[in-house]
Design an enzyme around this catalytic site. Structure first.
Site, mmCIF file in Angstrom:
data_model
loop_
_atom_site.group_PDB
_atom_site.id
_atom_site.type_symbol
_atom_site.label_atom_id
_atom_site.label_comp_id
_atom_site.label_asym_id
_atom_site.label_seq_id
_atom_site.Cartn_x
_atom_site.Cartn_y
_atom_site.Cartn_z
ATOM 1 N N PRO A 194 -3.256 -1.978 2.535
ATOM 2 C CG PRO A 194 -4.160 -3.777 1.755
ATOM 3 C CD PRO A 194 -4.310 -2.262 1.485
ATOM 4 C CD GLU A 212 -2.418 -5.495 -8.076
ATOM 5 O OE1 GLU A 212 -2.386 -6.578 -8.838
ATOM 6 O OE2 GLU A 212 -2.878 -4.468 -8.595
ATOM 7 C CE LYS A 229 -5.597 -5.228 -14.548
ATOM 8 N NZ LYS A 229 -5.296 -3.763 -14.921
#
Length: 421
Positions: A194, A212, A229
């Protein structure tokens, strides 16, 4: 003066061509790519290095107040490792259409468009340095697996004693060789993460392919953070790969760890957002990337009118997913355990817009260059239910892709870890 943007009337242009002809070997170039909602856009240009701590300015613009300036760079987990470039003239490239847009102050936009058009229509020249595509070099580990196991044991003692209830323990692998960040970026970008970046400033550079999101702040004041996580490796067999994903989603330890960070980020955002706006928009969702499955959640909020990006960073940095909870005590414990700086790793990178908006990603799955060496950080979250051998394997899996992009491999005995994870 506010900036202006204009479409450049040239044939479809790739981001790679735009970088090569507009940045080339300049010492302060950037190439920042975001992939969201099926659209991929790159920001490319040359910036002016600025003195910076976590953020490049001490008085960020209020949302909606155009300044004509943007910043591209990274904030290191260790403040001294931060690099920011002031970006006044740059381009954006839409990967699907190949459309190219020039951005510059209003009184410079005509000249900048002419320059971009001239360069894009010329023949690009690439000069790379470093090794061919191989993994002949062996990285140097800061800690051996046995040392890391001892660190885990000490961390779990702290958790049992009530000093913390989650700790993100990390280590580092260093590669000594002549490297070309542009080549490493080309390799890491194949994962279509991303957030990808190539940011250079002098003899330092960051190449990242991060899954992230740390923080997104819109000009209207909406805040999003999407902590990760929980990790499992991808498998070549589709059935086994799907099983890995289901195993991750159903793992009680991973869900507990994820929820702890969600609660921490809710608390962080509540310091700068209106009280009734902070909410969990996504919880325990599976995201699958090139090398790993991840367990992802998302917290959103509406920032108060009297707050800026400075206040948001003060409240949320460093990200809870890279520290643990409670955050300040976790940072203290980890500093004693890791016995070495994290540098840029575990911080964030991205852009700060001229209207007080921002998009920042976590500096993970990355390679940080300092002269002729590069380092890769890797780690994982620990809770009272953590299994030491599992955690050691997770470090090996996470480090493999960025090390391979550097033409390096894990040292013994790390290289034997992670295969049966």
């Amino acid at each position: 003066m506010s900036s202006s943007f204009r479409r450049i009337d040239v044939s479809a242009t790739s981001a790679a061509v735009a970088f090569d002809v507009l940045v080339g070997d300049d010492a302060h170039g950037f190439w920042l790519t975001t992939r969201s909602s099926g659209r991929t856009v790159s920001r490319i240009g040359i910036g002016e290095p600025v003195s910076a701590g976590v953020l490049p300015v001490s008085d960020s613009p209020r949302r909606g107040d155009a300044t004509g300036e943007s910043w591209i760079g990274w904030a290191g987990y260790d403040q001294s490792a931060s690099i920011w470039l002031r970006a006044v003239r740059y381009v954006t490239v839409d990967h699907s259409s190949g459309l190219l847009w020039a951005h510059a102050p209003q009184d410079e936009i005509d000249a900048w468009c002419d320059e971009v058009r001239r360069r894009v229509m010329s023949l690009p020249i690439r000069r790379t340095r470093g090794r061919a595509d191989s993994t002949d070099v062996v990285a140097v580990a800061r800690h051996s697996p046995d040392e890391y196991r001892d660190m885990i044991a000490t961390a779990l003692d702290s958790i049992r004693a009530g000093d913390a209830y989650q700790l993100c323990l990390t280590t580092r692998f260093t590669v000594h060789d002549s490297l070309d960040p542009r080549l490493v970026h080309a390799r890491l970008s194949q994962a279509n993460a991303p957030y990808t970046a190539l940011i250079r400033s002098g003899d330092r550079a960051l190449v990242a392919a991060s899954p992230e999101q740390f923080l997104r702040l819109t000009a209207s004041g909406r805040v999003l953070t999407s902590p990760i996580k929980g990790t499992r490796p991808r498998e070549s067999d589709p059935a086994l790969d799907a099983q890995r994903g289901l195993e991750l989603v159903g793992d009680a330890k991973e869900r507990s760890e994820n929820l702890m960070i969600v609660d921490l980020m809710r608390n962080d955002l509540s310091r700068v957002c209106t009280a009734d706006s902070v909410a969990v928009a996504r919880l325990f969702e599976l995201e699958s990337h090139a090398h790993v499955h991840q367990l992802v959640s998302q917290v959103t909020g509406r920032m108060r009118e009297d707050c800026t990006i400075d206040d948001l960073i003060d409240a949320a940095f460093p990200a809870g997913s890279m520290t643990g909870a409670p955050k300040l005590r976790a940072i203290q414990i980890l500093a004693g355990l890791e016995r070495g700086p994290r540098g840029a790793y575990a911080g964030c990178f991205g852009w700060l817009g001229e209207r007080g908006d921002a998009e920042l990603a976590m500096t993970i799955r990355s390679a940080v260059f300092e002269g002729d060496i590069a380092y890769v950080g890797a780690g994982g979250g620990l809770t009272i239910d953590s299994r030491p051998e599992f955690e050691i394997d997770e470090v090996a899996v996470k480090a493999q892709a960025p090390l391979a992009a550097l033409g390096a491999r894990l040292p013994r005995p790390w290289e034997s870890r992670g295969h049966d994870w």
